[in-house]
Design a protein around this motif. Structure first.
Motif, PDB file in Angstrom:
ATOM      1  N   GLU A 102       3.787  -3.342   3.126  1.00  0.00           N
ATOM      2  CA  GLU A 102       2.619  -3.008   3.056  1.00  0.00           C
ATOM      3  C   GLU A 102       1.653  -3.198   4.208  1.00  0.00           C
ATOM      4  O   GLU A 102       1.040  -2.276   4.740  1.00  0.00           O
ATOM      5  CB  GLU A 102       1.657  -3.711   1.637  1.00  0.00           C
ATOM      6  N   ALA A 103       1.884  -4.363   4.694  1.00  0.00           N
ATOM      7  CA  ALA A 103       1.151  -4.357   5.963  1.00  0.00           C
ATOM      8  C   ALA A 103       1.302  -3.642   7.071  1.00  0.00           C
ATOM      9  O   ALA A 103       0.621  -3.379   8.011  1.00  0.00           O
ATOM     10  CB  ALA A 103       1.281  -6.081   6.518  1.00  0.00           C
ATOM     11  N   PHE A 104       2.908  -3.489   7.303  1.00  0.00           N
ATOM     12  CA  PHE A 104       3.274  -2.451   8.520  1.00  0.00           C
ATOM     13  C   PHE A 104       2.710  -1.113   8.188  1.00  0.00           C
ATOM     14  O   PHE A 104       2.406  -0.374   9.146  1.00  0.00           O
ATOM     15  CB  PHE A 104       4.713  -2.471   8.452  1.00  0.00           C
ATOM     16  N   LEU A 105       2.668  -0.564   6.943  1.00  0.00           N
ATOM     17  CA  LEU A 105       2.435   0.700   6.728  1.00  0.00           C
ATOM     18  C   LEU A 105       0.913   0.824   6.773  1.00  0.00           C
ATOM     19  O   LEU A 105       0.369   1.845   7.603  1.00  0.00           O
ATOM     20  CB  LEU A 105       2.582   1.169   5.433  1.00  0.00           C
ATOM     21  N   ALA A 106       0.125  -0.249   6.527  1.00  0.00           N
ATOM     22  CA  ALA A 106      -1.355  -0.097   6.553  1.00  0.00           C
ATOM     23  C   ALA A 106      -1.743  -0.137   7.917  1.00  0.00           C
ATOM     24  O   ALA A 106      -2.681   0.539   8.521  1.00  0.00           O
ATOM     25  CB  ALA A 106      -2.076  -1.158   5.790  1.00  0.00           C
TER      26      ALA A 106
ATOM     27  N   LEU B  58      -6.256   9.365  -1.756  1.00  0.00           N
ATOM     28  CA  LEU B  58      -5.819  10.841  -2.108  1.00  0.00           C
ATOM     29  C   LEU B  58      -4.279  11.014  -2.223  1.00  0.00           C
ATOM     30  O   LEU B  58      -3.708  11.484  -3.289  1.00  0.00           O
ATOM     31  CB  LEU B  58      -6.608  11.628  -1.280  1.00  0.00           C
ATOM     32  N   TRP B  59      -3.695  10.304  -1.119  1.00  0.00           N
ATOM     33  CA  TRP B  59      -2.276  10.250  -1.106  1.00  0.00           C
ATOM     34  C   TRP B  59      -1.420   9.408  -2.162  1.00  0.00           C
ATOM     35  O   TRP B  59      -0.217   9.702  -2.279  1.00  0.00           O
ATOM     36  CB  TRP B  59      -1.685  10.127   0.441  1.00  0.00           C
ATOM     37  N   GLY B  60      -2.192   8.654  -2.801  1.00  0.00           N
ATOM     38  CA  GLY B  60      -1.691   8.006  -3.845  1.00  0.00           C
ATOM     39  C   GLY B  60      -0.864   6.896  -3.391  1.00  0.00           C
ATOM     40  O   GLY B  60      -0.075   6.111  -3.951  1.00  0.00           O
ATOM     41  N   LEU B  61      -1.352   6.290  -2.199  1.00  0.00           N
ATOM     42  CA  LEU B  61      -0.679   4.922  -1.771  1.00  0.00           C
ATOM     43  C   LEU B  61      -0.987   3.881  -2.459  1.00  0.00           C
ATOM     44  O   LEU B  61      -2.097   3.876  -3.068  1.00  0.00           O
ATOM     45  CB  LEU B  61      -0.774   4.752  -0.185  1.00  0.00           C
ATOM     46  N   SER B  62      -0.334   2.803  -2.385  1.00  0.00           N
ATOM     47  CA  SER B  62      -0.519   1.630  -3.216  1.00  0.00           C
ATOM     48  C   SER B  62      -1.938   0.904  -3.013  1.00  0.00           C
ATOM     49  O   SER B  62      -2.690   0.997  -1.720  1.00  0.00           O
ATOM     50  CB  SER B  62       0.476   0.548  -3.146  1.00  0.00           C
ATOM     51  N   MET B  63      -2.585   0.090  -3.837  1.00  0.00           N
ATOM     52  CA  MET B  63      -3.973  -0.288  -3.681  1.00  0.00           C
ATOM     53  C   MET B  63      -3.911  -1.309  -2.353  1.00  0.00           C
ATOM     54  O   MET B  63      -4.900  -1.329  -2.024  1.00  0.00           O
ATOM     55  CB  MET B  63      -4.461  -0.955  -4.769  1.00  0.00           C
TER      56      MET B  63
END
Length: 406
Positions: free
Chosen positions: A260-264, A319-324
Motif C-alpha cells: 500500500e505504501a509503494f502504490l500510494a 473513484l477508482w476503488g483503491l483501498s482506503m
C-alpha cells in the motif's frame, strides 16, 4: 452529509427490481432513482442532479455510452459507474473513457454497495464548493484502466500466474512498451535485457507492475504542456514509492502495508497531473510563484484554485476503488494529522515522510517544498526514526546513481 443521490439505468425490469430491493437496506444513506433505458436516464439528468450514475451498456435505442457522454456534458462532477455484462473496450478508448469504474454482471450486492460507498470517502473534502467546481472543470478524470482490474484479479488468485499477468499487459501495446522501457531502465538495475512483459513482471514484481499500469494509463489519458517532463515526475514518484515501502518494512509492517505504501507513493502526485493537464497556464504560474516566493506548491494551489493536488488525487483514486489506506495516504500525505480516521494507516505515515525527505526537482524542475508534520510524528513516537529513514533515502539515491553509471 445529506443522502447520496444515485441514478440506476437498465433496460431490463427484473434488473431494476433487483437494484430496488438492494437499495432498501441503504435508504438511510442513499436516495435512489431508476431509469428504464437510456432515453429516460438522459431526461432525468436534465431535470435533476445526481451524485452517482450506475448504467448498463447494451440497451436498445439510447445505449450506455450515450448516457455516459450526456452525464459528462450535463453533470461533469457526477461519478460514473458501468454495471454491464458486455461493453466494447475500443469504443471506450475512442470516446475518452467516460466512466470511472467498471463492474461486470453478475455483480453481488456487497461489491456494488462498496463501489458506490467509496464516493462517501472524499465527500468531506468536497464540501468545499470551490473544489467541487475545480473537479467539475477538469477536462478529464482518467478512469481505472481495465488492464489494472484484470491484473489485480489474477494476482489475487490462490495460484497467481506471472505469465498470465504478462499476457494481460500484452493486450495493450502502449502499456507493454512503457513497462519494457521501465524494466530496462538503469533505475531498476537489471543486468540483462528484458524483451517481453512476462520477464518484466517477474523482474519488477507485482507491486511495481500494478503501480506502473495505473500511472502509465493516467499519464496517457491526460495531455501535458510542452516542456513538462513526465519522466522527471515519474522518477520523483518512484523514489517516494520505494522509500515509503522501505520505511514500512523497517517498521515491521506486513507485506500488504508495504505494498500500500509503494502504490500510494507512486500515485501521491497524480492530482498534480490532473491540474496540470486541465489548467496548464494557471498551474505553471503556481509552480513559478512557489519557486519565487519559497512557498509550498500545495499552499498556492489551495490559495488560487481552492484545493490542492493531494485532495484531487485522493478523490480520483477513490473513484477508482483503491483501498482506503491508499486513498488516505494520497489524500492526506501533506497533512497526515488531518486524516479523519482514528487509527491512521501506516501507508499514510510512510508516504508523508518519504515525500518530505525526497526534495528532488519536481514539476517543470521546480523544487516542491515538502514539510514534515512534526506534531503528527511526535504523537506517533516516530521522531527518533527520522535519521534512519533519511539514511534509507540516501541508500536508494546512491544505488540509482551506481546503476546509471554502469
Amino acid at each position: 452529509m445529506g443522502k447520496i443521490h444515485i441514478l440506476f439505468v437498465d433496460d431490463h425490469p427484473e434488473v431494476l427490481n433487483g437494484l430496488k430491493r438492494m437499495c432498501r437496506s441503504m435508504r438511510g444513506q442513499w436516495e435512489p432513482s431508476f431509469a428504464n433505458g437510456g432515453e429516460q436516464a438522459i431526461s432525468m439528468m436534465q431535470a435533476d442532479r445526481f451524485d452517482v450514475l450506475v448504467t448498463d451498456m447494451r440497451m436498445p435505442g439510447v445505449g450506455g455510452l450515450e448516457v455516459l457522454r450526456s452525464a459528462l456534458s450535463l453533470q461533469p462532477e457526477m461519478v460514473r459507474i458501468v454495471l454491464s455484462g458486455q461493453y466494447d473496450t475500443d469504443d471506450f478508448i475512442r470516446s475518452g473513457w467516460p466512466a470511472h469504474r467498471f463492474l461486470a454482471k453478475p455483480c453481488d450486492a456487497d461489491t456494488l454497495k462498496g463501489a458506490i460507498n467509496q464516493v462517501l470517502v472524499m465527500r468531506s473534502l468536497l464540501d468545499n464548493q470551490q473544489l467541487k467546481g475545480l473537479i467539475a472543470g477538469a477536462e478529464r478524470l482518467p478512469s481505472l484502466p481495465c488492464i489494472y482490474f484484470d491484473i489485480e484479479q489474477e494476482l489475487n488468485r490462490e495460484h497467481a500466474s506471472m505469465q498470465r499477468v504478462g499476457e494481460i499487459i500484452s493486450r495493450d501495446v502502449g502499456i507493454t512498451a512503457k513497462v519494457l522501457q521501465m524494466a530496462n531502465s538503469p533505475i531498476f538495475g537489471c543486468r540483462r535485457w528484458i524483451d517481453n512483459p512476462e520477464q518484466a513482471v517477474v523482474m519488477l514484481g507485482a507491486d511495481v507492475i500494478k503501480a506502473l499500469t495505473l500511472y502509465i494509463q493516467a499519464c496517457s489519458a491526460m495531455p501535458v504542456p510542452e516542456g513538462i517532463s513526465l519522466q522527471r515526475i515519474f522518477a520523483h514518484s518512484l523514489i517516494v514509492a520505494r522509500l515509503a515501502r522501505e520505511i514500512a518494512a523497517e517498521q515491521g509492517q506486513p507485506k500488504s502495508v508495504c505494498s500500500e505504501a509503494f502504490l500510494a507513493g507512486m500515485l501521491q502526485n497524480i492530482g498534480s497531473l490532473v491540474l496540470l493537464s486541465s489548467f496548464p497556464d494557471t498551474y505553471l504560474e503556481i509552480v513559478a510563484r512557489a519557486e519565487q516566493q519559497g512557498r509550498p506548491v500545495w499552499e498556492l494551489e489551495r490559495e488560487i484554485l481552492g484545493g490542492n493536488h493531494a485532495e484531487i488525487g485522493g478523490y480520483l483514486i477513490s473513484l477508482w476503488g483503491l483501498s482506503m489506506p491508499v486513498v488516505a495516504a494520497v489524500a492526506y500525505h501533506i497533512h497526515p494529522s488531518q486524516c479523519p480516521y482514528v487509527e491512521k494507516p501506516f501507508a499514510l505515515t510512510a508516504v508523508h515522510v518519504a515525500n518530505a525527505i525526497e526534495k528532488e526537482p519536481g514539476i517543470n524542475g521546480a523544487v516542491i517544498n515538502n514539510e514534515f508534520d512534526f506534531e503528527y510524528l511526535e504523537q506517533n513516537g516516530l521522531l527518533t526514526s527520522l535519521a534512519s529513514w533519511q539514511q534509507l533515502h540516501q541508500k536508494i539515491i546512491s544505488a540509482n546513481e551506481e546503476r546509471l553509471c554502469r
